[in-house]
Scaffold this motif. Structure first.
Motif, PDB file in Angstrom:
ATOM      1  N   LEU A  55       0.831  -1.206   0.000  1.00 20.52           N
ATOM      2  CA  LEU A  55       0.000   0.000   0.000  1.00 20.52           C
ATOM      3  C   LEU A  55       0.868   1.258   0.000  1.00 20.52           C
ATOM      4  CD1 LEU A  55      -2.730  -1.118   2.558  1.00 20.52           C
ATOM      5  CD2 LEU A  55      -3.136  -0.538   0.161  1.00 20.52           C
ATOM      6  N   ASP A  56       1.957   1.229   0.763  1.00 19.28           N
ATOM      7  CA  ASP A  56       2.873   2.377   0.816  1.00 19.28           C
ATOM      8  C   ASP A  56       3.432   2.680  -0.566  1.00 19.28           C
ATOM      9  OD1 ASP A  56       4.514   4.416   1.787  1.00 19.28           O
ATOM     10  OD2 ASP A  56       6.137   3.037   2.275  1.00 19.28           O
ATOM     11  N   ARG A  57       3.879   1.649  -1.279  1.00 20.93           N
ATOM     12  CA  ARG A  57       4.430   1.855  -2.629  1.00 20.93           C
ATOM     13  C   ARG A  57       3.373   2.437  -3.563  1.00 20.93           C
ATOM     14  NH1 ARG A  57       6.846  -3.198  -1.437  1.00 20.93           N
ATOM     15  NH2 ARG A  57       5.188  -4.291  -2.586  1.00 20.93           N
ATOM     16  N   SER A  58       2.160   1.929  -3.467  1.00 18.38           N
ATOM     17  CA  SER A  58       1.081   2.416  -4.346  1.00 18.38           C
ATOM     18  C   SER A  58       0.748   3.878  -4.051  1.00 18.38           C
ATOM     19  CB  SER A  58      -0.175   1.556  -4.163  1.00 18.38           C
ATOM     20  OG  SER A  58       0.056   0.232  -4.559  1.00 18.38           O
ATOM     21  N   ILE A  59       0.667   4.212  -2.757  1.00 19.15           N
ATOM     22  CA  ILE A  59       0.330   5.591  -2.372  1.00 19.15           C
ATOM     23  C   ILE A  59       1.411   6.563  -2.826  1.00 19.15           C
ATOM     24  CG2 ILE A  59      -0.003   7.130  -0.383  1.00 19.15           C
ATOM     25  CD1 ILE A  59      -1.290   4.656   1.045  1.00 19.15           C
ATOM     26  N   ARG A  60       2.668   6.181  -2.660  1.00 23.07           N
ATOM     27  CA  ARG A  60       3.778   7.036  -3.100  1.00 23.07           C
ATOM     28  C   ARG A  60       3.679   7.303  -4.596  1.00 23.07           C
ATOM     29  NH1 ARG A  60       8.172   7.441   0.357  1.00 23.07           N
ATOM     30  NH2 ARG A  60       9.569   7.721  -1.410  1.00 23.07           N
ATOM     31  N   ARG A  61       3.429   6.258  -5.362  1.00 26.32           N
ATOM     32  CA  ARG A  61       3.326   6.416  -6.821  1.00 26.32           C
ATOM     33  C   ARG A  61       2.156   7.314  -7.196  1.00 26.32           C
ATOM     34  NH1 ARG A  61       0.029   3.685  -9.794  1.00 26.32           N
ATOM     35  NH2 ARG A  61      -0.172   2.005  -8.246  1.00 26.32           N
ATOM     36  N   LEU A  62       1.010   7.114  -6.553  1.00 24.03           N
ATOM     37  CA  LEU A  62      -0.184   7.902  -6.874  1.00 24.03           C
ATOM     38  C   LEU A  62       0.015   9.380  -6.529  1.00 24.03           C
ATOM     39  CD1 LEU A  62      -2.885   5.397  -5.586  1.00 24.03           C
ATOM     40  CD2 LEU A  62      -2.559   6.093  -7.968  1.00 24.03           C
ATOM     41  N   ILE A  63       0.624   9.645  -5.374  1.00 15.94           N
ATOM     42  CA  ILE A  63       0.844  11.040  -4.966  1.00 15.94           C
ATOM     43  C   ILE A  63       1.806  11.737  -5.918  1.00 15.94           C
ATOM     44  CG2 ILE A  63       1.901  12.492  -3.186  1.00 15.94           C
ATOM     45  CD1 ILE A  63       0.631  10.673  -1.096  1.00 15.94           C
ATOM     46  N   LEU A  64       2.874  11.043  -6.311  1.00 14.23           N
ATOM     47  CA  LEU A  64       3.825  11.656  -7.253  1.00 14.23           C
ATOM     48  C   LEU A  64       3.160  11.954  -8.585  1.00 14.23           C
ATOM     49  CD1 LEU A  64       7.188   9.768  -6.631  1.00 14.23           C
ATOM     50  CD2 LEU A  64       6.638  12.154  -6.126  1.00 14.23           C
ATOM     51  N   ASN A  65       2.264  11.070  -9.018  1.00 10.28           N
ATOM     52  CA  ASN A  65       1.540  11.317 -10.279  1.00 10.28           C
ATOM     53  C   ASN A  65       0.655  12.556 -10.159  1.00 10.28           C
ATOM     54  OD1 ASN A  65       2.688   9.084 -11.462  1.00 10.28           O
ATOM     55  ND2 ASN A  65       0.938   7.732 -11.089  1.00 10.28           N
ATOM     56  N   VAL A  66      -0.051  12.698  -9.027  1.00 12.19           N
ATOM     57  CA  VAL A  66      -0.899  13.870  -8.804  1.00 12.19           C
ATOM     58  C   VAL A  66      -0.054  15.139  -8.773  1.00 12.19           C
ATOM     59  CG1 VAL A  66      -2.342  15.034  -7.086  1.00 12.19           C
ATOM     60  CG2 VAL A  66      -2.752  12.636  -7.608  1.00 12.19           C
ATOM     61  N   ALA A  67       1.089  15.079  -8.069  1.00  7.46           N
ATOM     62  CA  ALA A  67       1.957  16.252  -7.961  1.00  7.46           C
ATOM     63  C   ALA A  67       2.526  16.647  -9.318  1.00  7.46           C
ATOM     64  CB  ALA A  67       3.087  15.968  -6.977  1.00  7.46           C
ATOM     65  N   MET A  68       2.931  15.646 -10.107  1.00 11.16           N
ATOM     66  CA  MET A  68       3.500  15.932 -11.425  1.00 11.16           C
ATOM     67  C   MET A  68       2.465  16.570 -12.343  1.00 11.16           C
ATOM     68  SD  MET A  68       5.377  13.237 -14.016  1.00 11.16           S
ATOM     69  CE  MET A  68       6.327  12.600 -12.628  1.00 11.16           C
ATOM     70  N   LYS A  69       1.244  16.012 -12.343  1.00  9.13           N
ATOM     71  CA  LYS A  69       0.181  16.574 -13.179  1.00  9.13           C
ATOM     72  C   LYS A  69      -0.187  17.978 -12.724  1.00  9.13           C
ATOM     73  CE  LYS A  69      -4.409  15.541 -15.039  1.00  9.13           C
ATOM     74  NZ  LYS A  69      -4.908  16.912 -14.883  1.00  9.13           N
ATOM     75  N   HIS A  70      -0.228  18.176 -11.399  1.00 11.98           N
ATOM     76  CA  HIS A  70      -0.575  19.481 -10.844  1.00 11.98           C
ATOM     77  C   HIS A  70       0.443  20.531 -11.263  1.00 11.98           C
ATOM     78  CE1 HIS A  70      -1.018  22.671  -7.815  1.00 11.98           C
ATOM     79  NE2 HIS A  70      -2.259  22.236  -7.638  1.00 11.98           N
ATOM     80  N   GLU A  71       1.728  20.166 -11.231  1.00 16.38           N
ATOM     81  CA  GLU A  71       2.776  21.116 -11.597  1.00 16.38           C
ATOM     82  C   GLU A  71       2.696  21.456 -13.078  1.00 16.38           C
ATOM     83  OE1 GLU A  71       7.378  21.915 -10.337  1.00 16.38           O
ATOM     84  OE2 GLU A  71       6.708  19.850 -10.546  1.00 16.38           O
ATOM     85  N   GLN A  72       2.417  20.453 -13.896  1.00 16.14           N
ATOM     86  CA  GLN A  72       2.275  20.696 -15.334  1.00 16.14           C
ATOM     87  C   GLN A  72       1.083  21.602 -15.621  1.00 16.14           C
ATOM     88  OE1 GLN A  72       1.960  16.685 -16.776  1.00 16.14           O
ATOM     89  NE2 GLN A  72       4.184  16.340 -16.785  1.00 16.14           N
ATOM     90  N   ASP A  73      -0.044  21.335 -14.942  1.00 17.59           N
ATOM     91  CA  ASP A  73      -1.243  22.149 -15.154  1.00 17.59           C
ATOM     92  C   ASP A  73      -1.024  23.584 -14.671  1.00 17.59           C
ATOM     93  OD1 ASP A  73      -2.471  19.941 -16.192  1.00 17.59           O
ATOM     94  OD2 ASP A  73      -3.647  19.493 -14.386  1.00 17.59           O
ATOM     95  N   SER A  74      -0.291  23.732 -13.561  1.00 16.75           N
ATOM     96  CA  SER A  74      -0.039  25.070 -13.024  1.00 16.75           C
ATOM     97  C   SER A  74       0.736  25.921 -14.006  1.00 16.75           C
ATOM     98  CB  SER A  74       0.726  24.970 -11.698  1.00 16.75           C
ATOM     99  OG  SER A  74      -0.048  24.322 -10.727  1.00 16.75           O
ATOM    100  N   VAL A  75       1.698  25.306 -14.689  1.00 17.30           N
ATOM    101  CA  VAL A  75       2.516  26.031 -15.665  1.00 17.30           C
ATOM    102  C   VAL A  75       1.702  26.343 -16.910  1.00 17.30           C
ATOM    103  CG1 VAL A  75       4.521  25.883 -17.181  1.00 17.30           C
ATOM    104  CG2 VAL A  75       4.665  25.043 -14.825  1.00 17.30           C
ATOM    105  N   ALA A  76       0.932  25.350 -17.364  1.00 10.97           N
ATOM    106  CA  ALA A  76       0.197  25.511 -18.617  1.00 10.97           C
ATOM    107  C   ALA A  76      -1.021  26.412 -18.483  1.00 10.97           C
ATOM    108  CB  ALA A  76      -0.235  24.133 -19.131  1.00 10.97           C
TER     109      ALA A  76
END
Length: 524
Positions: A273-294
């Motif tokens: 579960l820890d590995r899955s949560i880490r991956r999901l959070i990083l995906n959300v953060a990466m998308k959020h940063e891309q959307d913030s710039v765009a």
């Protein structure tokens, strides 16, 4: 004289010598160091149950749990207000037992952890007023609860915590929370609509188990206000964090020391579960940063966390870890504790119709059928009292926890480095010496003159913690609770279902063990 061996010298030592050195090291770590710490406190008059080697007082805690835990049914029989009966006698009977023997300050041990239990008002005040970074969160939280909390704002210390607090706390100042009101109302609409549809199928009343709906509502609020998305986008993260919370709650404080390292079925589930949560959070953060710039979107908490990770680097935590751990903390603490408190509020209002009626009358008088506005919430004194009393009887967190990161003085005690300090919130909140002889009774009226009027001294009311580590999100939690309760009270009348079983459970937070089923009737 300290012996130091190089790597090649270790290799040529006889196996028997290696074994002796290993046993000596373990004996020092597991017994001598804890015993020296205990002796420093004993010499100052601090007493407590005698610990055993390796396990401390765990065996005694298990025995007391088995022999002295009071069944909920027996508590209810003794208490005229059975829905606010003192569940601490069921969940934490050893703390009650030891406090009767050793008083308001005593020392006990769970494995290698030496815990100073405090309910003395003067010592609690000393802890609350201490601003030294030598007093921080216990290191065992990062180890025992690392998969859930990591090194985020809830568990970190020193300069790392100071930086995290500066990044996160401003996002929950009241002026910012005030602007989140419309988001909270929007987040509640799917739940209210789904409940009203049930009435269409079932007629004038319906039975609903409210816990999951409240959890989804609170998750949607924290998603929208802090992470720029709705609940659907973060649903997988919330679900997995809930699974992780339940899995970790099974590894109670009475577990075997070091068991978290063993590849048991439970641990493998936690690691996955820890590995899955880490991956999901990083995906959300990466998308959020891309959307913030765009899209040049508004700056929210996630944006601040990402920028905070870039602003300073710490040896103890990578920028990636900074983002993951603080998002974990917000996802968990930002919605789980609030939804649990909302469920307890509804249970208590359902079982005390006179207070439900009084809160609704005030609400209708203040709002006059108009949409909820922030100034209206300030005028809802009765509802505020209900929330405060709920947080007294059922505080989400069971303990205030600290650790002496260096030797430190609190009051008349010299606390040695490594000592854990624990304040059992649930016990303090029900102490008759502080709250009066009716301390187990649901009575929001005790808060008619505020916290200072209800509690002598006021620092013994601590649903959001005490001192510099007080919960940064308490403004959001209080406003969110008032919003959802206002919306429900204005639309429904509710009573407890006959199926409700009063069974408070400790699952890292104190929550209704079997859910809260209510019978709802539409008001219009």
């Amino acid at each position: 004289m300290e012996l130091v061996f190089s790597s090649h010298q270790w290799l040529i030592l006889p196996p028997l010598v290696l074994l002796c050195l290993l046993l000596s090291y373990l004996y020092t770590i597991l017994w001598l160091r804890p015993e020296r710490l205990r002796q420093k406190l004993r010499s100052q008059g601090v007493k407590g149950p005698k610990p055993s080697f390796l396990f401390g007082n765990i065996a005694e805690m298990r025995r007391i749990q088995k022999e002295l835990a009071v069944p909920v049914q027996e508590l209810e029989a003794k208490n005229t207000d059975k829905f606010s009966s003192d569940y601490t006698a069921t969940i934490f009977p050893y703390f009650l037992h030891w406090s009767r023997i050793y008083g308001s300050i005593y020392l006990y041990s769970t494995g290698s952890i030496q815990a100073l239990n405090i309910t003395d008002p003067d010592m609690v005040k000393e802890l609350a007023n201490c601003k030294s970074l030598d007093l921080g969160k216990p290191s065992f939280l990062q180890k025992e609860r690392g998969a859930l909390l990591g090194m985020g704002i809830l568990t970190s210390n020193g300069e790392l915590w100071e930086h995290q607090r500066k990044v996160i706390a401003p996002e929950f100042f009241m002026e910012k929370v005030k602007g989140m009101l419309h988001v909270m109302v929007e987040a509640a609409m799917p739940m209210l609509t789904s409940w009203e549809k049930i009435f269409g199928r079932e007629g004038g009343s319906a039975e609903i188990v409210v816990d999951e709906s409240l959890r989804n509502f609170s998750a949607d609020v924290i998603s929208r206000t802090s992470f720029g998305s709705n609940f659907a986008a973060g649903k997988e993260i919330f679900n997995k964090i809930r699974q992780l919370q339940i899995a970790m709650a099974k590894q109670s404080i009475l577990g075997v020391p070091g068991a978290r390292y063993l590849p048991t079925k439970s641990n493998r589930e936690i690691w996955s579960l820890d590995r899955s949560i880490r991956r999901l959070i990083l995906n959300v953060a990466m998308k959020h940063e891309q959307d913030s710039v765009a899209l040049s979107t508004d700056k929210d908490l996630l944006h601040s966390i990402i920028e905070g990770a870039k602003a300073r680097h710490f040896a103890s935590q990578t920028p990636e870890g900074f983002i993951i751990d603080n998002c974990k903390n917000i996802y968990f603490a930002g919605h789980e504790t609030t939804s649990t408190t909302a469920a307890w509020c509804l249970m208590l209002l359902a079982s005390h119709p006179e207070w439900q009626s009084r809160a609704r009358t005030e609400l209708l008088d203040v709002c006059q059928g108009k949409p909820i506005e922030f100034d209206m919430l300030r005028k809802l004194k009765m509802l505020t009292m209900v929330v405060q009393e709920t947080l007294r009887l059922y505080p989400p967190a069971a303990f205030v926890t600290r650790e002496a990161l260096n030797d430190i003085k609190l009051g008349s005690l010299n606390i040695p480095e490594g000592t854990n300090i624990r304040i059992p919130i649930a016990l303090v909140h029900r102490d008759p010496a502080i709250w009066g002889p009716n301390s187990d009774r649901f009575d929001p009226g005790r808060f008619a003159n505020g916290i200072a009027g209800a509690c002598k001294p006021p620092h013994m009311y601590m649903p959001f913690g005490v001192g510099t580590r007080t919960c940064a999100g308490q403004n959001l939690a209080m406003v969110e609770l008032k919003v959802i309760l206002s919306l429900l009270l204005s639309r429904f009348e509710f009573a407890l279902s006959p199926k409700y079983v009063h069974c408070p459970a400790f699952r890292l937070t104190i929550e209704p063990g079997n859910g809260v089923p209510l019978i709802l009737k539409k008001l219009y």
